[in-house]
Each structure stands twice: as structure tokens, then as C-alpha cells.
Scaffold this motif. Structure first.
Motif, mmCIF file in Angstrom:
data_model
loop_
_atom_site.group_PDB
_atom_site.id
_atom_site.type_symbol
_atom_site.label_atom_id
_atom_site.label_comp_id
_atom_site.label_asym_id
_atom_site.label_seq_id
_atom_site.Cartn_x
_atom_site.Cartn_y
_atom_site.Cartn_z
ATOM 1 N N ASP A 72 0.855 -1.176 0.000
ATOM 2 C CA ASP A 72 0.000 0.000 0.000
ATOM 3 C C ASP A 72 0.899 1.237 0.000
ATOM 4 O OD1 ASP A 72 -1.735 2.087 0.422
ATOM 5 O OD2 ASP A 72 -2.737 1.196 2.158
ATOM 6 N N PRO A 73 0.972 1.957 -1.109
ATOM 7 C CA PRO A 73 1.867 3.119 -1.158
ATOM 8 C C PRO A 73 1.481 4.227 -0.175
ATOM 9 C CG PRO A 73 0.445 3.069 -3.088
ATOM 10 C CD PRO A 73 0.235 1.783 -2.378
ATOM 11 N N ARG A 74 0.232 4.202 0.326
ATOM 12 C CA ARG A 74 -0.188 5.220 1.307
ATOM 13 C C ARG A 74 0.262 4.867 2.715
ATOM 14 N NH1 ARG A 74 -3.929 4.510 -2.494
ATOM 15 N NH2 ARG A 74 -4.737 6.353 -3.609
ATOM 16 N N ARG A 75 0.512 3.593 2.929
ATOM 17 C CA ARG A 75 1.008 3.127 4.225
ATOM 18 C C ARG A 75 2.161 2.161 3.980
ATOM 19 N NH1 ARG A 75 -4.503 3.284 4.546
ATOM 20 N NH2 ARG A 75 -5.421 4.566 6.230
ATOM 21 N N PRO A 76 3.320 2.694 3.564
ATOM 22 C CA PRO A 76 4.444 1.821 3.176
ATOM 23 C C PRO A 76 4.864 0.900 4.313
ATOM 24 C CG PRO A 76 4.847 4.095 2.514
ATOM 25 C CD PRO A 76 3.641 4.131 3.403
ATOM 26 N N SER A 77 5.038 -0.364 3.961
ATOM 27 C CA SER A 77 5.520 -1.379 4.898
ATOM 28 C C SER A 77 6.154 -2.495 4.079
ATOM 29 C CB SER A 77 4.359 -1.933 5.736
ATOM 30 O OG SER A 77 3.507 -2.736 4.929
ATOM 31 N N ALA A 78 6.558 -3.566 4.764
ATOM 32 C CA ALA A 78 7.152 -4.700 4.050
ATOM 33 C C ALA A 78 6.104 -5.528 3.318
ATOM 34 C CB ALA A 78 7.902 -5.592 5.030
ATOM 35 N N GLU A 79 4.835 -5.390 3.654
ATOM 36 C CA GLU A 79 3.792 -6.228 3.043
ATOM 37 C C GLU A 79 3.753 -6.005 1.526
ATOM 38 O OE1 GLU A 79 -0.011 -5.818 4.787
ATOM 39 O OE2 GLU A 79 0.624 -6.465 6.786
ATOM 40 N N GLY A 80 3.931 -7.108 0.786
ATOM 41 C CA GLY A 80 3.870 -7.049 -0.667
ATOM 42 C C GLY A 80 5.079 -6.400 -1.319
ATOM 43 N N ALA A 81 6.067 -6.023 -0.543
ATOM 44 C CA ALA A 81 7.242 -5.351 -1.091
ATOM 45 C C ALA A 81 8.283 -6.376 -1.555
ATOM 46 C CB ALA A 81 7.861 -4.423 -0.050
ATOM 47 N N THR A 82 9.225 -5.919 -2.365
ATOM 48 C CA THR A 82 10.268 -6.782 -2.898
ATOM 49 C C THR A 82 11.644 -6.348 -2.388
ATOM 50 O OG1 THR A 82 10.512 -5.426 -4.889
ATOM 51 C CG2 THR A 82 8.962 -7.261 -4.990
ATOM 52 N N LEU A 83 12.553 -7.289 -2.429
ATOM 53 C CA LEU A 83 13.950 -7.041 -2.083
ATOM 54 C C LEU A 83 14.820 -7.663 -3.164
ATOM 55 C CD1 LEU A 83 16.444 -6.420 -0.313
ATOM 56 C CD2 LEU A 83 15.928 -8.497 0.991
ATOM 57 N N HIS A 84 15.539 -6.818 -3.904
ATOM 58 C CA HIS A 84 16.492 -7.297 -4.905
ATOM 59 C C HIS A 84 17.863 -7.414 -4.236
ATOM 60 C CE1 HIS A 84 13.311 -6.078 -7.611
ATOM 61 N NE2 HIS A 84 13.978 -6.583 -8.642
ATOM 62 N N GLY A 85 18.416 -8.612 -4.211
ATOM 63 C CA GLY A 85 19.703 -8.807 -3.546
ATOM 64 C C GLY A 85 20.475 -9.980 -4.101
ATOM 65 N N ASP A 86 21.639 -10.216 -3.510
ATOM 66 C CA ASP A 86 22.507 -11.357 -3.827
ATOM 67 C C ASP A 86 23.061 -11.317 -5.252
ATOM 68 O OD1 ASP A 86 21.898 -12.081 -1.279
ATOM 69 O OD2 ASP A 86 20.612 -13.768 -1.817
ATOM 70 N N HIS A 87 23.110 -10.135 -5.843
ATOM 71 C CA HIS A 87 23.732 -9.957 -7.149
ATOM 72 C C HIS A 87 25.199 -9.595 -6.976
ATOM 73 C CE1 HIS A 87 21.908 -6.192 -5.669
ATOM 74 N NE2 HIS A 87 23.091 -5.683 -6.002
ATOM 75 N N ALA A 88 25.961 -9.653 -8.057
ATOM 76 C CA ALA A 88 27.318 -9.120 -8.088
ATOM 77 C C ALA A 88 27.286 -7.739 -8.726
ATOM 78 C CB ALA A 88 28.239 -10.041 -8.883
ATOM 79 N N TYR A 89 28.226 -6.900 -8.329
ATOM 80 C CA TYR A 89 28.429 -5.600 -8.978
ATOM 81 C C TYR A 89 29.685 -5.713 -9.836
ATOM 82 C CZ TYR A 89 30.002 -0.769 -9.588
ATOM 83 O OH TYR A 89 30.457 0.415 -10.126
ATOM 84 N N VAL A 90 29.619 -5.197 -11.048
ATOM 85 C CA VAL A 90 30.723 -5.321 -11.993
ATOM 86 C C VAL A 90 31.051 -3.963 -12.592
ATOM 87 C CG1 VAL A 90 31.566 -6.459 -14.091
ATOM 88 C CG2 VAL A 90 29.987 -7.668 -12.559
ATOM 89 N N PHE A 91 32.312 -3.585 -12.534
ATOM 90 C CA PHE A 91 32.811 -2.408 -13.248
ATOM 91 C C PHE A 91 33.737 -2.912 -14.348
ATOM 92 C CE2 PHE A 91 36.165 0.805 -13.926
ATOM 93 C CZ PHE A 91 35.375 1.863 -14.338
ATOM 94 N N TYR A 92 33.535 -2.425 -15.581
ATOM 95 C CA TYR A 92 34.343 -2.935 -16.692
ATOM 96 C C TYR A 92 34.948 -1.792 -17.487
ATOM 97 C CZ TYR A 92 30.612 -1.729 -19.981
ATOM 98 O OH TYR A 92 29.679 -1.044 -20.723
ATOM 99 N N GLN A 93 36.076 -2.086 -18.121
ATOM 100 C CA GLN A 93 36.743 -1.165 -19.033
ATOM 101 C C GLN A 93 37.264 -1.968 -20.219
ATOM 102 O OE1 GLN A 93 39.430 0.358 -15.886
ATOM 103 N NE2 GLN A 93 38.756 2.400 -16.512
ATOM 104 N N VAL A 94 37.087 -1.416 -21.401
ATOM 105 C CA VAL A 94 37.551 -2.054 -22.627
ATOM 106 C C VAL A 94 38.519 -1.103 -23.317
ATOM 107 C CG1 VAL A 94 36.889 -3.069 -24.839
ATOM 108 C CG2 VAL A 94 35.347 -3.267 -22.865
ATOM 109 N N PRO A 95 39.776 -1.506 -23.479
ATOM 110 C CA PRO A 95 40.745 -0.618 -24.111
ATOM 111 C C PRO A 95 40.583 -0.580 -25.623
ATOM 112 C CG PRO A 95 41.776 -2.705 -23.634
ATOM 113 C CD PRO A 95 40.362 -2.794 -23.093
ATOM 114 N N ALA A 96 41.159 0.430 -26.229
ATOM 115 C CA ALA A 96 41.214 0.477 -27.683
ATOM 116 C C ALA A 96 42.029 -0.720 -28.178
ATOM 117 C CB ALA A 96 41.848 1.784 -28.135
#
Length: 361
Positions: free
Chosen positions: A57-81
Motif C-alpha cells: 500500500d503506497p499510502r502506508r508503506p511497509s514490508a507487506e507485498g514489497a520486494t527485495l532485490h539482492g545477492d547480485h554481483a556488482y561489476v565495473f568494466y573497461q575495454v581498451p582500444a
């Protein structure tokens, strides 16, 4: 790696450091020169979504019905010429993040930049529940325990407060300060399968590449290599746990002052995946062959011994594992972090030679 969906960019980067401790090889440019990238970026990969019961309920925010995105990896990449075809995926160890591979504690170029100069695309991973991938689906307590001196010994810089004679670690107090400040906590329970799933998803996204692991990252790295054929080789710096053997061939636990080191059994058909790719392991100095009264050294005594048994097991079944104990090459003084020690260009040259010898460059 699909580049069509990405906006290419060209960046001229000034050097991250003003000098190197060793003269660069022919494969590396001087650190005072610029570096041209054709693209760089960052993204999350893998992970899970937890959905709480109920209706949000966006008028009464709580954990009910909410989601949690987690357990991913974070990646920073660079590609040279003029990039080489296979990227290097760098995965840190315990208490560390992708910072492991960046600028060294005393301000020299780390493997991130050294291998960009050698024209490899580089991908730096923060594993799930660590660093910039801190969102966990499982809770934990983050202690505030004073332990810098313990890590000083465990990472084999010396026996506090003394440095090992000839150790390849900068002696400036500011460097040790930076070294300690690179430590970062787990934000959830360490889970090798969670970590391996995320890094395997990275290879699914970018395509074939070489996995480069350190310490605690070594064990989950074997899991990735066993499940994802896009891992074309593994290079592991001082893998310390998570060694896998065929079921029925698991060696006995190895006791040490820091606890008993145990290996894991896996079905033979899974294990044989490790025999189909070239693998290199590198270990540094000040690792005793006999039991030691110093916990930081006795810890690595059994881990090097287990790594040798693991090498023999893979090769016995037709694999190609090379274990390099650097002192046996006359390269002395390296710590648990050879890729950021004062001779890290020399260590990088060994990796470049391995990649060239295996036609991976």
C-alpha cells in the motif's frame, strides 16, 4: 560480449601512479603514458528477488507485498582500444572488494590498469553481499572487531609489528594505512553457491573470458568453471578454501593453528570440467613446509599443501594445472597479495606469459 547495445566512448586516462617499482615489460606501457578506452561502465548481474506476503500500500508503506532485490554481483568494466578478444574477470578474496585489483596501497598501478595497458578488457567483481553488491537477502551482524594486526599476519606481511625480511610490501606508514582501509565486511552470510551463481551469470552476459581469482574467491571460482563453459581458463592467486575433488578421492582434513582445512567431494562428471581448461595457481613467500607456531604462516602451510593435492588430482584425470610457488622461481618476498606487491609488474609478466602460452591472449 555484445557491444551493439552499448554506446562506445573514448576516454584518455592519465596514469593512476607516477612510477612503478619495476621496469615494465614489452607488453606494458610506461605508467606515465595515457590510456585510451573505447568503453567503460558498470552493472549488477545475477541475484534474486524476495517478495513479502501481502499487498503493498503506497499510502502506508511497509514490508507487506514489497520486494527485495539482492545477492547480485556488482561489476565495473573497461575495454581498451584495440582490445584483445578474451576479457579478464577479476574476483577478490575475503574481506576485500574489487579495490583489490585497483591502485596499490602505495599508489602504483594495480592489475586493473596493468592489463588494460596490455589490451585486455577487464571486469572487476564485487561478489554478492560485499562492497557495492551489499544488498543481501539474508541477514547478518557486522561486528566492529579490532583485527588489523591479525590480518597483517594472515596476509603474510610479517609478524606484527615486524615486516618479514625482504618482503615485497611498501614500508611507508601511509601504505599500511591504505592497506588496512581496503578491508570491507560481509553484509550477509558468505555463500559460495550464491557467489558462483552471480559470477556465472556474468560470463553468460559477456561471453568467453578468463577468470582471475584471489584467496576466498578461489573456491567459488572452481564452481563457476565447472558449470559454465564460457570460462576458458582460471588463474588463482593463493586460493585458500573450497577445493573440490572427485567423490571418493577427497583428502583427509588438514589441521592447522587456524582450524582444520577440509575439501569437498563432487560427482566425477562435474569435476572433469576442470580438466578441460588450463589453470594456474600462484603462491607467495614465507609459507613454511612444517608446522609453525605463527598462525598466519601455519594457516597457509596447509592451504598450499591442499592446493598441491588438488593440482595432482586434476592432472591425474587429464587436466592442465600449473602450481607456481614463487620462491621456487627465485621470486622472493611476496605476500598474500602478489598482484599488488612492489614487484607486481613482474607478477603480471608471469600471468601474461601463461596467457600467451595457452593461446588466451
Amino acid at each position: 560480449m555484445n557491444l551493439k547495445k552499448r554506446i562506445p566512448l573514448v576516454l584518455a586516462l592519465s596514469a593512476l601512479a607516477t612510477s612503478c617499482a619495476s621496469t615494465p615489460s614489452a607488453g606494458a606501457s610506461a605508467s606515465s603514458s595515457g590510456l585510451t578506452l573505447k568503453e567503460q561502465g558498470s552493472f549488477a548481474v545475477g541475484g534474486t528477488v524476495v517478495t513479502a506476503p501481502g499487498t503493498f500500500d503506497p499510502r502506508r508503506p511497509s514490508a507487506e507485498g514489497a520486494t527485495l532485490h539482492g545477492d547480485h554481483a556488482y561489476v565495473f568494466y573497461q575495454v581498451p582500444a584495440d582490445a584483445r578478444p578474451l576479457p579478464l574477470v577479476f574476483w577478490h578474496g575475503a574481506g576485500q572488494s574489487s579495490k583489490t585489483w585497483e591502485t596499490t596501497a602505495d599508489g602504483r598501478e594495480g592489475f586493473q590498469t596493468l592489463f588494460l595497458r596490455r589490451r585486455f578488457p577487464v571486469y572487476l567483481v564485487d561478489q554478492p553481499r560485499r562492497g557495492k553488491a551489499g544488498r543481501s537477502t539474508a541477514p547478518t551482524t557486522v561486528p566492529a572487531t579490532p583485527d588489523d594486526q591479525t590480518w597483517f599476519g594472515m596476509f603474510r606481511i610479517g609478524v606484527w609489528p615486524d615486516y618479514f625480511p625482504g618482503v615485497q610490501f611498501p614500508r611507508e606508514p601511509a601504505a599500511l594505512e591504505q592497506y588496512f582501509r581496503a578491508m570491507t565486511p560481509n553484509t550477509g552470510p558468505f555463500d559460495a553457491e550464491v557467489n558462483a551463481s552471480a559470477v556465472s551469470a556474468l560470463f553468460d552476459r559477456i561471453g568467453p573470458g578468463v577468470l582471475v581469482t584471489h584467496s576466498q574467491g578461489g573456491g567459488p571460482g572452481w564452481l563457476v568453471a565447472m558449470r559454465n563453459p564460457k570460462v576458458r581458463a582460471v588463474v588463482s592467486y593463493e586460493p585458500g578454501s573450497g577445493f573440490v575433488f572427485p567423490e571418493g578421492e577427497v583428502p583427509a582434513p588438514m589441521p592447522s593453528l587456524t582450524g582444520s582445512l577440509e575439501a569437498t567431494g563432487v560427482p566425477m562428471e562435474r569435476f572433469l570440467a576442470l580438466t578441460r581448461i588450463p589453470i594456474a595457481l600462484y603462491f607467495g613467500d614465507n609459507i613454511p613446509e612444517e608446522p609453525s607456531p605463527i598462525p598466519g604462516q601455519d594457516n597457509w602451510r596447509v592451504r598450499l599443501a591442499m592446493a598441491r593435492l588438488w593440482r595432482d588430482a586434476v592432472n591425474r584425470h587429464g587436466g592442465s594445472v600449473t602450481l607456481v610457488h614463487l620462491p621456487e622461481l627465485g621470486i622472493r618476498g611476496n605476500t598474500h597479495f602478489p598482484f599488488s606487491d612492489t614487484n607486481n609488474v613482474q607478477i603480471a609478466d608471469l600471468l601474461s606469459k601463461f596467457l600467451a602460452d595457452k593461446a588466451l591472449d
